[in-house]
Design a protein around this motif. Structure first.
Motif, PDB file in Angstrom:
ATOM      1  N   LEU A 172      15.804  26.108 -45.742  1.00  0.00           N
ATOM      2  CA  LEU A 172      16.070  25.387 -44.349  1.00  0.00           C
ATOM      3  C   LEU A 172      14.491  24.673 -44.050  1.00  0.00           C
ATOM      4  O   LEU A 172      14.461  23.625 -43.626  1.00  0.00           O
ATOM      5  CB  LEU A 172      16.579  26.400 -43.223  1.00  0.00           C
ATOM      6  CG  LEU A 172      18.094  26.395 -43.425  1.00  0.00           C
ATOM      7  CD1 LEU A 172      18.477  27.535 -42.482  1.00  0.00           C
ATOM      8  CD2 LEU A 172      18.790  24.960 -43.205  1.00  0.00           C
ATOM      9  N   ARG A 173      13.506  25.827 -44.267  1.00  0.00           N
ATOM     10  CA  ARG A 173      12.134  25.380 -44.124  1.00  0.00           C
ATOM     11  C   ARG A 173      11.559  24.047 -44.917  1.00  0.00           C
ATOM     12  O   ARG A 173      10.903  23.268 -44.467  1.00  0.00           O
ATOM     13  CB  ARG A 173      11.380  26.773 -44.298  1.00  0.00           C
ATOM     14  CG  ARG A 173      11.305  27.837 -43.406  1.00  0.00           C
ATOM     15  CD  ARG A 173      10.081  28.617 -43.417  1.00  0.00           C
ATOM     16  NE  ARG A 173      10.137  29.236 -44.801  1.00  0.00           N
ATOM     17  CZ  ARG A 173      10.446  30.581 -45.005  1.00  0.00           C
ATOM     18  NH1 ARG A 173      11.180  31.048 -44.010  1.00  0.00           N
ATOM     19  NH2 ARG A 173      10.369  31.138 -46.184  1.00  0.00           N
ATOM     20  N   GLY A 174      12.001  24.025 -46.010  1.00  0.00           N
ATOM     21  CA  GLY A 174      11.797  22.746 -47.107  1.00  0.00           C
ATOM     22  C   GLY A 174      12.119  21.570 -46.419  1.00  0.00           C
ATOM     23  O   GLY A 174      11.702  20.635 -46.342  1.00  0.00           O
ATOM     24  N   LYS A 175      13.649  21.740 -45.950  1.00  0.00           N
ATOM     25  CA  LYS A 175      14.136  20.557 -45.241  1.00  0.00           C
ATOM     26  C   LYS A 175      13.599  20.069 -44.219  1.00  0.00           C
ATOM     27  O   LYS A 175      13.711  18.876 -43.970  1.00  0.00           O
ATOM     28  CB  LYS A 175      15.718  20.728 -45.122  1.00  0.00           C
ATOM     29  CG  LYS A 175      16.526  21.092 -46.313  1.00  0.00           C
ATOM     30  CD  LYS A 175      18.152  21.342 -46.094  1.00  0.00           C
ATOM     31  CE  LYS A 175      18.836  21.557 -47.453  1.00  0.00           C
ATOM     32  NZ  LYS A 175      20.402  21.594 -46.945  1.00  0.00           N
ATOM     33  N   ILE A 176      13.093  21.166 -43.352  1.00  0.00           N
ATOM     34  CA  ILE A 176      12.404  20.820 -42.083  1.00  0.00           C
ATOM     35  C   ILE A 176      11.006  20.032 -42.500  1.00  0.00           C
ATOM     36  O   ILE A 176      10.874  19.039 -41.737  1.00  0.00           O
ATOM     37  CB  ILE A 176      12.017  22.071 -41.327  1.00  0.00           C
ATOM     38  CG1 ILE A 176      13.499  22.536 -40.633  1.00  0.00           C
ATOM     39  CG2 ILE A 176      11.384  21.693 -40.147  1.00  0.00           C
ATOM     40  CD1 ILE A 176      13.425  23.781 -39.929  1.00  0.00           C
ATOM     41  N   THR A 177      10.540  20.596 -43.464  1.00  0.00           N
ATOM     42  CA  THR A 177       9.227  20.024 -43.622  1.00  0.00           C
ATOM     43  C   THR A 177       9.307  18.468 -44.204  1.00  0.00           C
ATOM     44  O   THR A 177       8.851  17.517 -43.901  1.00  0.00           O
ATOM     45  CB  THR A 177       8.450  20.971 -44.816  1.00  0.00           C
ATOM     46  OG1 THR A 177       8.283  22.025 -44.415  1.00  0.00           O
ATOM     47  CG2 THR A 177       7.284  20.247 -45.211  1.00  0.00           C
ATOM     48  N   GLU A 178      10.453  18.356 -45.217  1.00  0.00           N
ATOM     49  CA  GLU A 178      10.571  16.934 -45.695  1.00  0.00           C
ATOM     50  C   GLU A 178      11.091  16.139 -44.621  1.00  0.00           C
ATOM     51  O   GLU A 178      10.625  14.958 -44.365  1.00  0.00           O
ATOM     52  CB  GLU A 178      11.822  17.132 -46.557  1.00  0.00           C
ATOM     53  CG  GLU A 178      12.122  15.956 -47.155  1.00  0.00           C
ATOM     54  CD  GLU A 178      11.097  15.285 -48.270  1.00  0.00           C
ATOM     55  OE1 GLU A 178      11.297  14.159 -48.435  1.00  0.00           O
ATOM     56  OE2 GLU A 178      10.139  15.962 -48.626  1.00  0.00           O
ATOM     57  N   ASN A 179      11.840  16.784 -43.499  1.00  0.00           N
ATOM     58  CA  ASN A 179      11.940  15.693 -42.592  1.00  0.00           C
ATOM     59  C   ASN A 179      11.094  15.360 -41.448  1.00  0.00           C
ATOM     60  O   ASN A 179      10.863  14.213 -41.222  1.00  0.00           O
ATOM     61  CB  ASN A 179      13.131  16.631 -41.533  1.00  0.00           C
ATOM     62  CG  ASN A 179      13.735  15.713 -40.473  1.00  0.00           C
ATOM     63  OD1 ASN A 179      13.977  14.340 -40.651  1.00  0.00           O
ATOM     64  ND2 ASN A 179      14.142  16.358 -39.486  1.00  0.00           N
ATOM     65  N   ASP A 180      10.018  16.413 -41.380  1.00  0.00           N
ATOM     66  CA  ASP A 180       8.692  16.010 -40.556  1.00  0.00           C
ATOM     67  C   ASP A 180       8.075  14.914 -41.314  1.00  0.00           C
ATOM     68  O   ASP A 180       7.434  13.995 -40.783  1.00  0.00           O
ATOM     69  CB  ASP A 180       7.726  17.270 -40.423  1.00  0.00           C
ATOM     70  CG  ASP A 180       8.580  18.245 -39.584  1.00  0.00           C
ATOM     71  OD1 ASP A 180       9.369  17.902 -38.707  1.00  0.00           O
ATOM     72  OD2 ASP A 180       8.248  19.478 -39.636  1.00  0.00           O
ATOM     73  N   ARG A 181       7.797  15.040 -42.807  1.00  0.00           N
ATOM     74  CA  ARG A 181       7.044  14.051 -43.531  1.00  0.00           C
ATOM     75  C   ARG A 181       7.701  12.702 -43.292  1.00  0.00           C
ATOM     76  O   ARG A 181       6.782  11.565 -43.103  1.00  0.00           O
ATOM     77  CB  ARG A 181       7.042  14.479 -45.019  1.00  0.00           C
ATOM     78  CG  ARG A 181       6.097  13.692 -45.690  1.00  0.00           C
ATOM     79  CD  ARG A 181       6.043  14.232 -47.118  1.00  0.00           C
ATOM     80  NE  ARG A 181       7.315  13.678 -47.760  1.00  0.00           N
ATOM     81  CZ  ARG A 181       7.461  12.850 -48.244  1.00  0.00           C
ATOM     82  NH1 ARG A 181       6.734  11.544 -48.210  1.00  0.00           N
ATOM     83  NH2 ARG A 181       8.784  12.435 -48.842  1.00  0.00           N
ATOM     84  N   LEU A 182       8.901  12.462 -43.446  1.00  0.00           N
ATOM     85  CA  LEU A 182       9.702  11.451 -43.230  1.00  0.00           C
ATOM     86  C   LEU A 182       9.658  10.724 -41.906  1.00  0.00           C
ATOM     87  O   LEU A 182       9.195   9.640 -41.642  1.00  0.00           O
ATOM     88  CB  LEU A 182      11.261  11.421 -43.533  1.00  0.00           C
ATOM     89  CG  LEU A 182      11.646  11.876 -45.134  1.00  0.00           C
ATOM     90  CD1 LEU A 182      13.072  12.094 -45.253  1.00  0.00           C
ATOM     91  CD2 LEU A 182      11.122  10.673 -46.053  1.00  0.00           C
ATOM     92  N   GLN A 183       9.482  11.616 -40.663  1.00  0.00           N
ATOM     93  CA  GLN A 183       9.238  11.203 -39.583  1.00  0.00           C
ATOM     94  C   GLN A 183       7.967  10.631 -39.285  1.00  0.00           C
ATOM     95  O   GLN A 183       7.747   9.497 -38.714  1.00  0.00           O
ATOM     96  CB  GLN A 183       9.509  12.126 -38.535  1.00  0.00           C
ATOM     97  CG  GLN A 183      11.066  12.521 -38.407  1.00  0.00           C
ATOM     98  CD  GLN A 183      11.300  13.786 -37.474  1.00  0.00           C
ATOM     99  OE1 GLN A 183      10.274  14.169 -36.576  1.00  0.00           O
ATOM    100  NE2 GLN A 183      12.472  13.982 -36.949  1.00  0.00           N
ATOM    101  N   GLN A 184       6.922  11.429 -40.059  1.00  0.00           N
ATOM    102  CA  GLN A 184       5.430  10.877 -39.917  1.00  0.00           C
ATOM    103  C   GLN A 184       5.348   9.471 -40.586  1.00  0.00           C
ATOM    104  O   GLN A 184       4.561   8.504 -40.080  1.00  0.00           O
ATOM    105  CB  GLN A 184       4.572  11.878 -40.597  1.00  0.00           C
ATOM    106  CG  GLN A 184       4.417  13.091 -39.774  1.00  0.00           C
ATOM    107  CD  GLN A 184       3.440  14.113 -40.315  1.00  0.00           C
ATOM    108  OE1 GLN A 184       3.055  13.794 -41.463  1.00  0.00           O
ATOM    109  NE2 GLN A 184       3.401  15.234 -39.732  1.00  0.00           N
TER     110      GLN A 184
END
Length: 235
Positions: A172-184
């Motif tokens: 889940l942390r990996g998915k959150i990190t990936e989601n933050d990167r995509l948002q940036q």
């Protein structure tokens, strides 16, 4: 005047000593018996077989059917009756014995259960009390062993569950990190990516051109004014 009794008087039933009288009586009563057997078979539709042996060994018989068949039927009937009675008697005795054994076992189990909870101990001697104590200790030991085994199994299951939850948390942390990167990345102004790509392309080309023409390169970075001029020209 003497009273006279009408009819024949009763005859005492015992062996007739006189041979002649005995023979005469035999003939009369035999004929009467055969007559009665015939009347019984006719009046009542009964299957009758009569066999009489005289004292001299002579045989007299009567049957309203085949006498051999009647004798076989008689043997079978008496044999079945005897077998049935014997089987019933044996079964009755067997069930009585089994019932007695079961009652004794039930009574023994009830007494043992009462002893295990501490009741009815006054009827036990020291040896029996010691045996009961050892039995209780063995039972407690087995109970504790089983409880310890179950606790270890629960701990192992919880540890496996903990590892599984940690793996799920990391995922889940990996998915959150990936989601933050995509948002940036989605926040970059329109055309900025294209501008950066063109800037890098022009810098590489200008560097190669200067190297071919012999223009000295003092820095790996290209002059910003030249890059800007090239971009203006491309624009």
């Amino acid at each position: 005047m003497e009273d006279r009794k009408m009819g024949r008087g009763k005859i005492e039933i015992k062996r007739i000593e006189n041979n002649t009288n005995r023979q005469v009586t035999f003939c009369k009563r035999r004929n009467g018996l055969l007559k009665k057997a015939y009347e019984l078979s006719v009046l009542c539709e009964a299957e009758v077989a009569l066999i009489v042996f005289s004292s001299r060994g002579r045989v007299y018989e009567y049957s309203n059917s085949n006498i051999n068949n009647t004798i076989d039927r008689y043997k079978k009937a008496t044999s079945d009756a005897a077998s049935t009675y014997t089987t019933q008697e044996i079964n009755t005795q067997f069930y009585q014995q089994e019932s007695k054994k079961l009652r004794q076992q039930i009574q023994m189990i009830q007494n043992t259960n009462r002893h295990l909870v501490g009741d009815g101990l006054s009827s036990l001697n020291v040896k029996e009390l010691k045996q009961l104590e050892n039995r209780l200790e063995r039972g407690i030991s087995r109970i504790r062993s089983k409880k310890h085994e179950m606790i270890l199994a629960e701990i192992e299951a919880l540890q496996k569950r903990e590892i599984q939850l940690e793996q799920e948390n990391a995922c889940l942390r990996g998915k959150i990190t990936e989601n933050d990167r995509l948002q940036q990345l989605s926040m970059v102004p329109p055309g900025q990516d294209h501008y950066n790509e063109m800037h890098a392309y022009f810098a590489r080309n200008l560097l190669q051109l200067n190297m071919i023409e012999g223009v000295p390169v003092f820095s790996p970075n290209v002059d910003k004014k030249s890059l800007q001029l090239g971009l203006d020209l491309l624009g």
